[in-house]
Write a protein that holds these residues in place. Structure first.
Motif, short mmCIF file in Angstrom:
data_model
loop_
_atom_site.label_atom_id
_atom_site.label_comp_id
_atom_site.label_asym_id
_atom_site.label_seq_id
_atom_site.Cartn_x
_atom_site.Cartn_y
_atom_site.Cartn_z
N TRP A 37 25.13 19.88 21.53
CA TRP A 37 24.07 20.19 22.87
C TRP A 37 23.27 20.02 23.70
O TRP A 37 21.46 19.84 22.54
N PRO A 38 22.78 19.90 24.61
CA PRO A 38 21.56 19.73 25.63
C PRO A 38 20.42 20.46 25.31
O PRO A 38 20.91 21.17 25.18
N ALA A 39 19.55 20.05 24.71
CA ALA A 39 17.93 21.07 24.52
C ALA A 39 18.27 22.18 25.97
O ALA A 39 17.75 23.21 25.53
N GLU A 40 18.62 21.96 26.70
CA GLU A 40 18.01 21.90 28.45
C GLU A 40 19.28 22.99 27.90
O GLU A 40 18.95 24.44 28.26
N VAL A 41 20.64 23.11 28.03
CA VAL A 41 21.55 23.96 27.83
C VAL A 41 21.19 25.00 26.34
O VAL A 41 21.03 26.05 26.72
N MET A 42 20.55 24.34 25.14
CA MET A 42 20.56 25.47 24.42
C MET A 42 19.65 25.99 24.72
O MET A 42 19.14 27.13 24.54
N ALA A 43 18.23 25.76 25.13
CA ALA A 43 17.40 26.16 25.81
C ALA A 43 17.72 27.87 26.90
O ALA A 43 17.52 28.75 26.58
N GLU A 44 18.76 27.79 27.80
CA GLU A 44 19.21 28.29 28.48
C GLU A 44 19.95 29.85 27.42
O GLU A 44 20.92 30.53 27.96
N LEU A 45 20.66 29.46 26.52
CA LEU A 45 22.26 29.92 25.90
C LEU A 45 20.91 30.57 24.97
O LEU A 45 20.90 32.27 24.96
#
Length: 107
Positions: A37-45
């Protein structure tokens, strides 16, 4: 005694669906995403997970999600069935096996 001994014969003879863990770049038969998963998606999660009260049971009816989906699709929330995969949804929609004798609990 086996774990199937309490099942009706019609069910005890069925095979269990299994998605074996095999060495592969992508196991698409198990509905897995082959890419990280993209880093920004993981950060938002991570940010959203901080707001979840993990010590509480979630709303098992999925009420808020059903209402959101109903608004988006123009239908009644009671027309939406949520589940953890197709097996659970099928079991929710068909509470008894056709081979099962009728019972008051299945009406």
């Amino acid at each position: 005694m086996t774990w199937t001994s309490h099942l009706r014969p019609a069910l005890a003879g069925l095979d269990i669906y299994d998605s074996p863990q095999v060495a592969a770049r992508a196991r698409l038969h198990a509905n897995e995403c082959p890419e990280p998963w993209p880093a920004e998606v993981m950060a938002e999660l991570g940010r959203r997970l901080e707001a979840v009260e993990l010590g509480r049971y979630p709303d098992a009816s999925g009420r808020s999600l059903r209402h959101l989906l109903a608004r988006q699709h123009g239908c009644d929330p009671d027309a939406i069935v949520l589940g953890n995969g197709s097996d659970e949804v099928i079991s929710c929609c068909s509470p008894r096996s056709p081979a099962a004798p009728p019972s008051r609990a299945s009406w």
